[in-house]
Design a protein around this motif. Structure first.
Motif, mmCIF file in Angstrom:
data_model
loop_
_atom_site.group_PDB
_atom_site.id
_atom_site.type_symbol
_atom_site.label_atom_id
_atom_site.label_comp_id
_atom_site.label_asym_id
_atom_site.label_seq_id
_atom_site.Cartn_x
_atom_site.Cartn_y
_atom_site.Cartn_z
ATOM 1 N N LEU A 12 48.406 -14.701 33.671
ATOM 2 C CA LEU A 12 47.839 -14.416 32.355
ATOM 3 C C LEU A 12 46.563 -15.207 32.095
ATOM 4 C CD1 LEU A 12 51.130 -14.388 30.225
ATOM 5 C CD2 LEU A 12 49.930 -12.452 31.223
ATOM 6 N N GLY A 13 46.063 -15.852 33.116
ATOM 7 C CA GLY A 13 44.880 -16.678 32.936
ATOM 8 C C GLY A 13 43.674 -15.916 32.433
ATOM 9 N N ASP A 14 43.601 -14.625 32.755
ATOM 10 C CA ASP A 14 42.437 -13.841 32.336
ATOM 11 C C ASP A 14 42.370 -13.678 30.818
ATOM 12 O OD1 ASP A 14 44.788 -12.245 32.608
ATOM 13 O OD2 ASP A 14 43.552 -10.455 32.376
ATOM 14 N N LEU A 15 43.480 -13.928 30.126
ATOM 15 C CA LEU A 15 43.483 -13.752 28.671
ATOM 16 C C LEU A 15 42.656 -14.818 27.958
ATOM 17 C CD1 LEU A 15 47.216 -12.780 27.987
ATOM 18 C CD2 LEU A 15 45.243 -11.276 28.252
ATOM 19 N N GLU B 86 39.824 -16.046 29.239
ATOM 20 C CA GLU B 86 38.429 -15.949 29.662
ATOM 21 C C GLU B 86 37.547 -15.440 28.520
ATOM 22 O OE1 GLU B 86 38.459 -13.421 33.047
ATOM 23 O OE2 GLU B 86 39.460 -14.875 34.358
ATOM 24 N N GLY B 87 36.304 -15.867 28.538
ATOM 25 C CA GLY B 87 35.362 -15.412 27.512
ATOM 26 C C GLY B 87 35.769 -15.801 26.116
ATOM 27 N N ASN B 88 36.314 -17.019 25.999
ATOM 28 C CA ASN B 88 36.739 -17.516 24.682
ATOM 29 C C ASN B 88 37.782 -16.590 24.048
ATOM 30 O OD1 ASN B 88 36.695 -19.487 22.685
ATOM 31 N ND2 ASN B 88 35.138 -18.422 21.470
ATOM 32 N N HIS B 89 38.754 -16.171 24.883
ATOM 33 C CA HIS B 89 39.854 -15.302 24.445
ATOM 34 C C HIS B 89 39.354 -13.945 23.939
ATOM 35 C CE1 HIS B 89 41.438 -19.436 24.106
ATOM 36 N NE2 HIS B 89 42.607 -18.910 24.452
ATOM 37 N N ALA B 90 38.316 -13.432 24.575
ATOM 38 C CA ALA B 90 37.700 -12.188 24.099
ATOM 39 C C ALA B 90 38.667 -11.008 24.135
ATOM 40 C CB ALA B 90 36.459 -11.877 24.939
ATOM 41 N N LYS B 91 39.585 -11.000 25.105
ATOM 42 C CA LYS B 91 40.494 -9.856 25.245
ATOM 43 C C LYS B 91 41.523 -9.776 24.118
ATOM 44 C CE LYS B 91 40.242 -9.225 30.269
ATOM 45 N NZ LYS B 91 41.028 -9.156 31.533
ATOM 46 N N ILE B 92 41.927 -10.919 23.608
ATOM 47 C CA ILE B 92 42.986 -10.907 22.595
ATOM 48 C C ILE B 92 42.530 -11.461 21.252
ATOM 49 C CG2 ILE B 92 44.886 -11.011 24.255
ATOM 50 C CD1 ILE B 92 45.051 -14.017 23.765
ATOM 51 N N GLY B 93 41.336 -12.058 21.213
ATOM 52 C CA GLY B 93 40.830 -12.592 19.959
ATOM 53 C C GLY B 93 41.391 -13.967 19.649
ATOM 54 N N ARG B 94 40.782 -14.632 18.674
ATOM 55 C CA ARG B 94 41.194 -15.987 18.312
ATOM 56 C C ARG B 94 41.732 -16.069 16.888
ATOM 57 N NH1 ARG B 94 39.515 -20.042 21.547
ATOM 58 N NH2 ARG B 94 39.524 -21.503 19.799
ATOM 59 N N SER B 95 41.635 -14.980 16.157
ATOM 60 C CA SER B 95 42.115 -14.980 14.777
ATOM 61 C C SER B 95 43.582 -14.560 14.750
ATOM 62 C CB SER B 95 41.279 -14.016 13.927
ATOM 63 O OG SER B 95 41.782 -13.949 12.611
ATOM 64 N N VAL B 96 44.428 -15.418 14.208
ATOM 65 C CA VAL B 96 45.867 -15.148 14.145
ATOM 66 C C VAL B 96 46.269 -14.936 12.689
ATOM 67 C CG1 VAL B 96 48.180 -16.032 14.605
ATOM 68 C CG2 VAL B 96 46.320 -16.511 16.212
ATOM 69 N N ALA B 97 46.898 -13.818 12.410
ATOM 70 C CA ALA B 97 47.376 -13.524 11.052
ATOM 71 C C ALA B 97 48.890 -13.389 11.086
ATOM 72 C CB ALA B 97 46.742 -12.238 10.528
ATOM 73 N N PHE B 98 49.560 -14.040 10.163
ATOM 74 C CA PHE B 98 51.012 -13.997 10.130
ATOM 75 C C PHE B 98 51.501 -12.695 9.480
ATOM 76 C CE2 PHE B 98 50.329 -18.648 10.398
ATOM 77 C CZ PHE B 98 51.053 -18.866 11.563
ATOM 78 N N PRO B 99 52.748 -12.323 9.726
ATOM 79 C CA PRO B 99 53.289 -11.069 9.178
ATOM 80 C C PRO B 99 53.091 -10.960 7.670
ATOM 81 C CG PRO B 99 54.822 -12.019 10.756
ATOM 82 C CD PRO B 99 53.734 -13.031 10.568
ATOM 83 N N GLY B 100 52.604 -9.796 7.244
ATOM 84 C CA GLY B 100 52.403 -9.545 5.823
ATOM 85 C C GLY B 100 51.080 -10.036 5.279
ATOM 86 N N HIS B 101 50.278 -10.684 6.110
ATOM 87 C CA HIS B 101 48.972 -11.178 5.650
ATOM 88 C C HIS B 101 48.046 -9.984 5.393
ATOM 89 C CE1 HIS B 101 45.547 -13.935 5.364
ATOM 90 N NE2 HIS B 101 44.874 -13.069 6.097
ATOM 91 N N PRO B 102 47.385 -9.927 4.227
ATOM 92 C CA PRO B 102 46.489 -8.789 3.941
ATOM 93 C C PRO B 102 45.284 -8.795 4.870
ATOM 94 C CG PRO B 102 46.302 -10.480 2.239
ATOM 95 C CD PRO B 102 47.455 -10.881 3.109
ATOM 96 N N LEU B 103 44.980 -7.643 5.413
ATOM 97 C CA LEU B 103 43.918 -7.529 6.407
ATOM 98 C C LEU B 103 42.678 -6.859 5.810
ATOM 99 C CD1 LEU B 103 46.085 -6.348 9.431
ATOM 100 C CD2 LEU B 103 45.223 -8.653 8.990
#
Length: 352
Positions: free
Chosen positions: A1-4, A6-23
């Motif tokens: 999973l090391g590729d995840l 790479e590129g400052n987590h470009a594939k999965i993003g760095r912003s984490v929102a918890f369940p129910g958080h308004p988007l």
């Protein structure tokens, strides 16, 4: 999973929102048009189906119990004594804890992945409803049984339950579970997800005869239900041995509508099983997240307590003979896997 990463987590993003958080700003104009809704409707961070089911059912406790847990401390302790079973094609077993518990063969712990501020532990069985379908549909008596069920306008499983109760009455036995004293099932037909984490594990049926009748199918069906329930008992015992304190189960999903399935699970695990008032617990869980995103409730736990509601509670049998019977069958259940390991080793050596 090391590729995840790479590129400052470009594939999965760095912003984490918890369940129910308004988007964002809610539903976009494009999405609103496609769905026939108004733009800007609040959209909350979603969950996978099983976790949404947990949100939709985990606070479904009887009024007397919920009123007893008045302090914040007792409230936090109470939810940690529960495990949710989302029972369908497969079954997910979910429990939460305030402490980080690493349990071999069980997924997690995951922080705030289902209930905010709690660690989620998730076990599971890869084939439960799918296994029952397989057992029934591949029996020679299945077509005839299906015709009989259709003529009575009931499901094939309702008819199987009726046959079992009729057999118990005919044989004058005190509890229906004892019909399967000669049939034992290891339900690992699609491997073992928890707690053994063995994808190579195979299903075992011990006690076949030449019988091809509807009654034989009913016995095989009951033994399979019991095998699945012994698997749940194994998961509960394993989790408790590693720090959990589970003593109550909450069940939702299609299999939770089968009264025999639920009663066998209660008798085998020794835990009361709470069935929610709302059958579609996964949808209710999603609604909870939407309500929180819309700021109708201050948080997910608040919404769960307001919208979850208990229906029927199924208790384990008080007959000591039932416990003695299942304790004996459970030991046989555990031994079937050990025998399989021995057989696997013997054949591997033979092929060297």
């Amino acid at each position: 999973l090391g590729d995840l990463v790479e590129g400052n987590h470009a594939k999965i993003g760095r912003s984490v929102a918890f369940p129910g958080h308004p988007l964002g700003s809610g539903l976009t104009a494009t999405a609103a048009k496609e769905l026939g809704l108004r733009p800007g409707i609040p959209v909350g961070t979603s969950l996978i189906d099983a976790h949404a089911g947990g949100v939709g059912v985990m606070e479904s406790v009887p009024d007397a119990e919920s009123k007893a847990d008045t302090s914040d401390e007792s409230d936090e302790q109470a939810i940690c004594h529960r495990m949710v079973l989302v029972c369908g094609t497969s079954t997910c077993h979910m429990a939460v804890s305030k402490n980080k518990l690493f349990i071999p063969g069980v997924w997690g712990p995951f922080w705030s992945a289902m209930v905010p501020e709690f660690w989620l532990t998730e076990g599971g069985q890869s084939a439960t409803g799918a296994l029952l379908d397989y057992i029934v549909e591949n029996h020679v008596a299945a077509p005839l049984l299906a015709n009989h069920a259709a003529s009575q306008r009931i499901s094939i499983y309702e008819l199987l339950n009726k046959i079992l109760f009729s057999m118990a009455h005919e044989q004058n036995i005190s509890f229906i579970s004892s019909l399967t004293q000669d049939i034992h099932v290891l339900p690992d037909f699609h491997g073992n997800r928890s707690p053994l984490a063995d994808p190579k594990s195979k299903g075992i049926i011990c006690g076949f005869t030449l019988d091809t009748s509807e009654k034989h199918l009913a016995l095989l069906y009951l033994a399979t239900i019991q095998g699945i329930a012994y698997g749940t008992r194994h998961i509960v015992e394993h989790c408790n041995a590693h720090g959990h304190k589970i003593d109550t189960l909450l069940a939702c999903g299609g299999l939770a509508k089968n009264s025999l399935y639920i009663q066998e699970h209660a008798d085998i695990t020794g835990c009361p099983i709470i069935l929610p008032r709302e059958n579609e617990s996964v949808l209710l869980g999603a609604a909870v997240l939407g309500a929180v995103a819309a700021k109708k409730f201050p948080g997910v736990r608040d919404a769960m307590k307001a919208l979850n509601a208990a229906g029927k509670v199924v208790y384990p049998s008080s007959d000591p003979r039932v416990k003695k019977y299942h304790d004996a069958k459970y030991q046989i259940f555990r031994s079937l896997y050990e025998q399989q390991l021995s057989h696997r080793s013997a054949m591997a050596q033979a092929l060297q």
